[in-house]
Design a protein around this motif. Sequence first.
Motif, PDB file in Angstrom:
ATOM      1  N   ALA A  86     -20.412 -45.396   6.796  1.00 45.65           N
ATOM      2  CA  ALA A  86     -21.183 -45.805   5.617  1.00 45.65           C
ATOM      3  C   ALA A  86     -22.358 -44.862   5.397  1.00 45.65           C
ATOM      4  O   ALA A  86     -22.676 -44.505   4.259  1.00 45.65           O
ATOM      5  N   HIS A  87     -23.003 -44.441   6.485  1.00 46.62           N
ATOM      6  CA  HIS A  87     -24.129 -43.511   6.368  1.00 46.62           C
ATOM      7  C   HIS A  87     -23.669 -42.163   5.818  1.00 46.62           C
ATOM      8  O   HIS A  87     -24.326 -41.587   4.951  1.00 46.62           O
ATOM      9  N   LEU A  88     -22.550 -41.675   6.324  1.00 46.59           N
ATOM     10  CA  LEU A  88     -22.064 -40.371   5.891  1.00 46.59           C
ATOM     11  C   LEU A  88     -21.574 -40.383   4.447  1.00 46.59           C
ATOM     12  O   LEU A  88     -21.629 -39.364   3.759  1.00 46.59           O
ATOM     13  N   ALA A  93     -30.408 -42.053   0.993  1.00 44.04           N
ATOM     14  CA  ALA A  93     -30.801 -42.194   2.396  1.00 44.04           C
ATOM     15  C   ALA A  93     -30.851 -43.677   2.766  1.00 44.04           C
ATOM     16  O   ALA A  93     -31.468 -44.479   2.071  1.00 44.04           O
ATOM     17  N   GLU A  94     -30.164 -44.018   3.841  1.00 46.94           N
ATOM     18  CA  GLU A  94     -30.126 -45.393   4.326  1.00 46.94           C
ATOM     19  C   GLU A  94     -30.929 -45.488   5.620  1.00 46.94           C
ATOM     20  O   GLU A  94     -30.967 -44.548   6.407  1.00 46.94           O
ATOM     21  N   HIS A  95     -31.530 -46.625   5.853  1.00 39.49           N
ATOM     22  CA  HIS A  95     -32.305 -46.822   7.080  1.00 39.49           C
ATOM     23  C   HIS A  95     -31.500 -47.498   8.180  1.00 39.49           C
ATOM     24  O   HIS A  95     -31.954 -47.592   9.319  1.00 39.49           O
ATOM     25  N   LEU A 101     -30.084 -46.492  15.771  1.00 38.51           N
ATOM     26  CA  LEU A 101     -30.416 -45.494  16.801  1.00 38.51           C
ATOM     27  C   LEU A 101     -31.698 -45.894  17.536  1.00 38.51           C
ATOM     28  O   LEU A 101     -31.794 -45.726  18.762  1.00 38.51           O
ATOM     29  N   ALA A 102     -32.671 -46.418  16.812  1.00 43.41           N
ATOM     30  CA  ALA A 102     -33.911 -46.878  17.446  1.00 43.41           C
ATOM     31  C   ALA A 102     -33.636 -48.036  18.397  1.00 43.41           C
ATOM     32  O   ALA A 102     -34.182 -48.087  19.512  1.00 43.41           O
ATOM     33  N   PRO A 137     -39.240 -40.845   8.013  1.00 49.85           N
ATOM     34  CA  PRO A 137     -38.661 -41.708   6.978  1.00 49.85           C
ATOM     35  C   PRO A 137     -37.135 -41.632   7.021  1.00 49.85           C
ATOM     36  O   PRO A 137     -36.569 -40.665   7.538  1.00 49.85           O
ATOM     37  N   PRO A 138     -36.469 -42.628   6.482  1.00 45.43           N
ATOM     38  CA  PRO A 138     -35.002 -42.587   6.478  1.00 45.43           C
ATOM     39  C   PRO A 138     -34.506 -41.382   5.679  1.00 45.43           C
ATOM     40  O   PRO A 138     -35.031 -41.059   4.617  1.00 45.43           O
ATOM     41  N   ARG A 139     -33.530 -40.706   6.225  1.00 44.31           N
ATOM     42  CA  ARG A 139     -32.924 -39.565   5.542  1.00 44.31           C
ATOM     43  C   ARG A 139     -31.470 -39.491   5.943  1.00 44.31           C
ATOM     44  O   ARG A 139     -31.042 -40.093   6.924  1.00 44.31           O
TER      45      ARG A 139
END
Length: 156
Positions: A86-88, A93-95, A101-102, A137-139
Motif C-alpha cells: 500500500a505504501h509503495l 506520503a503515508e504515515h 517501523l517506529a 515527516p512522513p514521506r
Amino acid sequence: MRSRWWPRVLGAAAAFAGFEVLLTVIDADPDPVRLALLVAICTALLGLVLDALGGAEPSWRVDVERPSVRESGDPRLVRYVALIEAHLSARTAEHALRDRLALLTDQVLRQRHGLRRDDPAAEALLDPELLGVLSGPPRRLARAEIDRCLTAIEEL
C-alpha cells in the motif's frame, strides 16, 4: 496417433464406396480418381477440425512462479506485506509505514536492550537513516530504503 487415423481411413473408404455406388446408380458416370481425391481431402479436413476442436477444455488456471505471501498462513506477515504494498502504490506520503517501523524499532529496543526510542542511549544504537525516517515527516520510501530500515532494525 495411428489408432485415431484408422477409423478415418475406414470411413473414407466407406464414403468412397458409397458415393461410387450412388453416382453409378444415378448414371452420373463418376471419375474414381477425382472422387477418391475429394473424399480424401474432405476426410483430412474433417480430421483436422476434429483434432483442433476435440480434447481437453481450455484451462483458466495460471501457474504462479512465486508462491504468494498471502498463502503462507502467517496473518502478521500478510499485514506487513499489505502495508508495504500500500505504501509503495500510494500517490501521497503515508504515515502508516513510518509508524509501523517506529513500533518495530521500539519493540526491538525494549526486548534486546531494555531501552525506549527516546532514550539517549537508544539514539546511539540507531542507524542514522532509520532515525531520520522515524523522526522526520512522513514521506514515500523506496524499496531500497525500506529494506535498509528493516535491516537496521534487525541488526539492533
